[in-house]
Write a protein that holds these residues in place. Sequence first.
Motif, PDB file in Angstrom:
ATOM      1  N   THR A  76      -8.381 -35.075 -28.615  1.00  0.00           N
ATOM      2  CA  THR A  76      -8.436 -35.828 -29.685  1.00  0.00           C
ATOM      3  C   THR A  76      -7.789 -35.412 -31.107  1.00  0.00           C
ATOM      4  N   PRO A  77      -8.340 -35.472 -32.434  1.00  0.00           N
ATOM      5  CA  PRO A  77      -8.109 -34.655 -33.310  1.00  0.00           C
ATOM      6  C   PRO A  77      -8.922 -33.568 -33.260  1.00  0.00           C
ATOM      7  N   TYR A  78     -10.381 -33.603 -33.158  1.00  0.00           N
ATOM      8  CA  TYR A  78     -11.368 -32.801 -33.717  1.00  0.00           C
ATOM      9  C   TYR A  78     -11.251 -32.332 -32.133  1.00  0.00           C
ATOM     10  N   ARG A  79     -10.126 -31.912 -31.495  1.00  0.00           N
ATOM     11  CA  ARG A  79     -10.520 -30.754 -29.879  1.00  0.00           C
ATOM     12  C   ARG A  79      -8.879 -30.030 -30.952  1.00  0.00           C
ATOM     13  N   ARG A  80      -8.289 -31.097 -30.556  1.00  0.00           N
ATOM     14  CA  ARG A  80      -6.763 -30.545 -31.585  1.00  0.00           C
ATOM     15  C   ARG A  80      -7.366 -28.620 -32.472  1.00  0.00           C
ATOM     16  N   LEU A  81      -8.188 -29.362 -33.900  1.00  0.00           N
ATOM     17  CA  LEU A  81      -8.191 -28.485 -34.946  1.00  0.00           C
ATOM     18  C   LEU A  81      -9.416 -27.311 -34.085  1.00  0.00           C
ATOM     19  N   MET A  82     -10.082 -27.823 -32.726  1.00  0.00           N
ATOM     20  CA  MET A  82     -11.276 -26.232 -32.651  1.00  0.00           C
ATOM     21  C   MET A  82     -10.657 -25.545 -32.232  1.00  0.00           C
ATOM     22  N   LEU A  83      -9.243 -26.179 -31.386  1.00  0.00           N
ATOM     23  CA  LEU A  83      -8.440 -25.122 -30.681  1.00  0.00           C
ATOM     24  C   LEU A  83      -6.946 -24.168 -31.780  1.00  0.00           C
ATOM     25  N   ASN A  84      -6.972 -24.250 -32.986  1.00  0.00           N
ATOM     26  CA  ASN A  84      -6.393 -24.014 -33.648  1.00  0.00           C
ATOM     27  C   ASN A  84      -6.759 -23.221 -34.177  1.00  0.00           C
ATOM     28  N   ARG A  85      -5.484 -21.852 -33.679  1.00  0.00           N
ATOM     29  CA  ARG A  85      -6.650 -20.427 -34.482  1.00  0.00           C
ATOM     30  C   ARG A  85      -6.578 -20.543 -35.914  1.00  0.00           C
ATOM     31  N   HIS A  86      -5.770 -21.194 -36.456  1.00  0.00           N
ATOM     32  CA  HIS A  86      -5.682 -20.622 -37.769  1.00  0.00           C
ATOM     33  C   HIS A  86      -7.290 -22.018 -38.782  1.00  0.00           C
TER      34      HIS A  86
END
Length: 399
Positions: free
Chosen positions: A344-354
Amino acid sequence: MKDFDMELTQKFAMQYAKANKKEKSNLLDEYCNLAYVKRNTAAQRIRRVRRAVYPGVLKTNRYQKKRGPKRIFTNRHKFILKLCWKQGRDICAERLYPQLRVYIKQLQKHTDNLDFYNKEEIDKVKNISLISCKRIIADFPKEKRSKSKKAEGIYSLVPVEADFSRQTKRPGNLEIDYVEHNGGSARGSFAISGNYVDIATGWISRAASLNKSLSSVEYIHSKALSKIYHIPRKFHPDNARTILKHLYAENDDMAVNPMKFSISRSRPYEKNDNPHVEQKNDDKIRKLVGYYRFDKKEQVNLLNEVYDIADLIDNFFSASAKLKFKVKRADGKTIKRIHSKPKTPYRRLMLNRHLDKETKGQLRTMYNGLNLVELNTKLDKKLKDLVHSLDDKQYDLTG
């Protein structure tokens, strides 16, 4: 070739040049009898002498006069005509010819360009014929004009970027596009939907407004950004003037935009420059609300309520796969596409180091407070209300 043959060939070559066709044939026969050679050899020897293969044998005048009538107009006359042609803004000879005397008079009165030419040369240009004028002007160099229109106004201020969709590492790069809800007719006022898609995460934010005015675009932009919780770094719309003007004005205002985001635009008529948002236009807008015409404020309000609920579902609960690479044959044809694991877009944001911890904490709190079943129930109800708001001509409620 012997000395006798050289002298004989020189003599016959001079006679051959002045003879007619029948006399040339007789000269070749006579030369063959005297030199004891074949006819082809005789013709070849005479031809060599005439072409000055042996320069000392036959003297020719290298600077012969050109054939045809004598030139009436020299380069000086042509330059006077060119000055008049420039004063007429490179017009054709048919339009220049009636005004030629007027242009010469203006040049003599207001400039010193004709002071270097005598009265006879100027009078000859005044009395030039239309045919001669057309022939001389045809040789003047014409200014090359580009067939494609140059970027004007806001287009000259916003750069074109064709490979914007490759910026998939860091969140904040947003593709923007607008969808019209006109029902197939562009007459009158109708609703438009703004679609904002983050390339790196797939986060989507939608908003609607009535008409395509600058105030409507400003409302859509502010509402869409209110549902994006990470900092936008770059906006990439198509060539719509209204959104480009708004983004450029906002970017130029330090009080509104202290972070100074950047702007780029896609190439005209190249939808592949915005592939992510173009795909979302169909999947997240057309399949959701259809192709109906929405032209009332109540319908625009319902559209925004639908988008508010649908954005939560798509961003927090709807997983999608991203293309990693393509497997191609030697001839370049794609035979297989390899995708990443759906997230999900939410999961990608949570895993993004930036992304900073504060924003991640805000998103986590929102996610924990959401109820997917309740959201889907509300969405179905709003969509039903939206359909019932349509005119009977667009939708048959009994069908």
